[in-house]
Design an enzyme around this catalytic site. Sequence first.
Site, PDB file in Angstrom:
ATOM      1  N   GLU A 222       0.822  -1.213   0.000  1.00  0.00           N
ATOM      2  CA  GLU A 222       0.000   0.000   0.000  1.00  0.00           C
ATOM      3  C   GLU A 222       0.853   1.259   0.000  1.00  0.00           C
ATOM      4  O   GLU A 222       1.953   1.263   0.536  1.00  0.00           O
ATOM      5  CB  GLU A 222      -0.862   0.039   1.266  1.00  0.00           C
ATOM      6  CG  GLU A 222      -1.845  -1.092   1.335  1.00  0.00           C
ATOM      7  CD  GLU A 222      -2.492  -1.207   2.703  1.00  0.00           C
ATOM      8  OE1 GLU A 222      -2.665  -0.177   3.384  1.00  0.00           O
ATOM      9  OE2 GLU A 222      -2.832  -2.337   3.084  1.00  0.00           O
TER      10      GLU A 222
ATOM     11  N   CYS B  16       3.495   8.088   1.605  1.00  0.00           N
ATOM     12  CA  CYS B  16       3.919   7.088   2.578  1.00  0.00           C
ATOM     13  C   CYS B  16       4.115   5.787   1.806  1.00  0.00           C
ATOM     14  O   CYS B  16       3.171   5.277   1.204  1.00  0.00           O
ATOM     15  CB  CYS B  16       2.827   6.945   3.640  1.00  0.00           C
ATOM     16  SG  CYS B  16       3.158   5.642   4.837  1.00  0.00           S
TER      17      CYS B  16
ATOM     18  N   CYS C  99       5.573  -8.084   7.210  1.00  0.00           N
ATOM     19  CA  CYS C  99       6.587  -7.636   8.168  1.00  0.00           C
ATOM     20  C   CYS C  99       6.861  -8.749   9.170  1.00  0.00           C
ATOM     21  O   CYS C  99       5.967  -9.493   9.542  1.00  0.00           O
ATOM     22  CB  CYS C  99       6.089  -6.386   8.897  1.00  0.00           C
ATOM     23  SG  CYS C  99       7.317  -5.629   9.979  1.00  0.00           S
TER      24      CYS C  99
ATOM     25  N   CYS D 233       4.870  -6.452  15.972  1.00  0.00           N
ATOM     26  CA  CYS D 233       4.315  -5.492  16.942  1.00  0.00           C
ATOM     27  C   CYS D 233       2.824  -5.804  17.162  1.00  0.00           C
ATOM     28  O   CYS D 233       2.069  -6.007  16.204  1.00  0.00           O
ATOM     29  CB  CYS D 233       4.475  -4.059  16.443  1.00  0.00           C
ATOM     30  SG  CYS D 233       6.203  -3.569  16.237  1.00  0.00           S
TER      31      CYS D 233
ATOM     32  N   CYS E 113      -0.081  -3.733  15.246  1.00  0.00           N
ATOM     33  CA  CYS E 113       0.111  -3.351  13.842  1.00  0.00           C
ATOM     34  C   CYS E 113      -0.513  -4.340  12.866  1.00  0.00           C
ATOM     35  O   CYS E 113      -0.258  -5.547  12.931  1.00  0.00           O
ATOM     36  CB  CYS E 113       1.605  -3.203  13.556  1.00  0.00           C
ATOM     37  SG  CYS E 113       1.952  -2.680  11.872  1.00  0.00           S
TER      38      CYS E 113
ATOM     39  N   CYS F 221      -2.064   2.101   7.622  1.00  0.00           N
ATOM     40  CA  CYS F 221      -1.432   1.125   6.738  1.00  0.00           C
ATOM     41  C   CYS F 221      -1.725  -0.319   7.094  1.00  0.00           C
ATOM     42  O   CYS F 221      -2.055  -0.662   8.212  1.00  0.00           O
ATOM     43  CB  CYS F 221       0.064   1.366   6.699  1.00  0.00           C
ATOM     44  SG  CYS F 221       0.903   0.594   8.054  1.00  0.00           S
TER      45      CYS F 221
HETATM   46  N1  SAH Z   1       8.271  -0.584  10.697  1.00  0.00           N
HETATM   47  C1  SAH Z   1       8.376   0.826  10.856  1.00  0.00           C
HETATM   48  C2  SAH Z   1       7.506   1.635   9.914  1.00  0.00           C
HETATM   49  C3  SAH Z   1       6.073   1.219   9.677  1.00  0.00           C
HETATM   50  S1  SAH Z   1       4.832   1.576  10.829  1.00  0.00           S
HETATM   51  C4  SAH Z   1       8.106   1.227  12.284  1.00  0.00           C
HETATM   52  O1  SAH Z   1       7.752   0.365  13.076  1.00  0.00           O
HETATM   53  O2  SAH Z   1       8.327   2.375  12.639  1.00  0.00           O
HETATM   54  C5  SAH Z   1       4.672   3.326  10.937  1.00  0.00           C
HETATM   55  C6  SAH Z   1       4.205   3.778  12.319  1.00  0.00           C
HETATM   56  O3  SAH Z   1       2.841   3.390  12.585  1.00  0.00           O
HETATM   57  C7  SAH Z   1       5.040   3.173  13.447  1.00  0.00           C
HETATM   58  O4  SAH Z   1       5.284   4.156  14.418  1.00  0.00           O
HETATM   59  C8  SAH Z   1       4.106   2.111  13.989  1.00  0.00           C
HETATM   60  O5  SAH Z   1       4.453   1.743  15.284  1.00  0.00           O
HETATM   61  C9  SAH Z   1       2.755   2.787  13.858  1.00  0.00           C
HETATM   62  N2  SAH Z   1       1.597   1.904  13.910  1.00  0.00           N
HETATM   63  C10 SAH Z   1       1.478   0.634  13.479  1.00  0.00           C
HETATM   64  N3  SAH Z   1       0.245   0.159  13.724  1.00  0.00           N
HETATM   65  C11 SAH Z   1      -0.443   1.154  14.309  1.00  0.00           C
HETATM   66  C12 SAH Z   1      -1.778   1.285  14.802  1.00  0.00           C
HETATM   67  N4  SAH Z   1      -2.647   0.284  14.738  1.00  0.00           N
HETATM   68  N5  SAH Z   1      -2.122   2.476  15.347  1.00  0.00           N
HETATM   69  C13 SAH Z   1      -1.258   3.498  15.403  1.00  0.00           C
HETATM   70  N6  SAH Z   1      -0.001   3.429  14.970  1.00  0.00           N
HETATM   71  C14 SAH Z   1       0.421   2.275  14.431  1.00  0.00           C
END
Ligand code: SAH
Length: 348
Positions: free
Chosen positions: A91, A104, A111, A115, A118, A336
Amino acid sequence: MINGKEDILSLDEASLANFLENEPSYRVKQVYSWLHKGCAFEEMTNVPKALRERLEKEAVIASPSIEKKLVSKIDGTVKYLYKLYDGQCVESVIMKYEHGYTICVSSQAGCKMGCAFCASTKDGYARDLLPSEIEGQILVSQRDLWIRISNVVMMGIGEPLDNYDNVIGFLKNINSEDGLNIGLRHVSLSTCGLADRIRDLANEGLPVTLSVSLHHSNDSDRSALMPVNRRWNIDALLSACNYYFEKTGRRISFEYAVIGGVNATEEKAKALAKLLHAKLDRDMPFHVNLIPVNPVRETGFKSTRKEVDEFRATLEKCGVNATVRRRLGSDINASCGQLRRQALGESI
Ligand code: SAH
């Protein structure tokens, strides 16, 4: 190489010169600049036909194709589901700000980082994106929307520092004067905290803005939410951040998704402020970017506007510069990982 052909959009200018063998340097420049405008071989009108035919036979432009496009009625944010040459999907989101357009981009299909909050990691990891496939998201979006994109954030699907070489190749190519010519100060790279790779990046001499996804200020809570913390704990991460600042002089931004019942109390805000003041170099400018957590089906995580605002107020009281991320494209699932999941047959 892709299916026996050269992945030509990934090459830097020197490698392209190599691939084109005996072509004069002005010709290499022409081909490079057509490629990085997002053009196909047949559109390279000032390139001799024989060379175009050779390129057609021996090389491939691995730009993604638009599988789905959603436009927000609220703020014009555009979200693409892009299909890669092997059918994988990623995306990209294009947002309009006063200073221009920001994209973005995704750096991996899926991935590995795991986390808890995510969407991008829920279905696991498929593969790394090539430099051409990361840049292709910019090129195809620009042509489709008739715009020039001036800012890039690497905050889409994937962990950019887990696809290190391809991301560096991508950054160098988009920075090239004969290519997109995007200043690296206009690029933000977001990482969940691969400390060793942050140090490597600091040594590259590429002045990208680093965003670090922190989300917690103590190791046991952070490890529960972000498995990467078991490999590099908060101390290791912040010391890599100090190194990044020493080497690049660039300020760092810390991402903190506010999650009710998990990390959103006043006490947590104070602990975060204390941690950053204690561990970061005295003269390092930094700020905290608060993200109201986006709901993802199986997590149950959410936060209220009040929680986010109060968290911010406490940070400010403790002398920490904090902003709240604007929610753009809320009517098109712009956060995302959600479209890719739909494409994989998941409900969100
Ligand atoms: N892998 C990288 C970049 C992708 S995520 C990273 O972890 O930074 C981009 C941002 O969105 C990161 O700060 C991530 O922690 C956050 N993110 C992911 N899922 C989320 C969610 N459900 N709500 C809010 N932020 C989220």
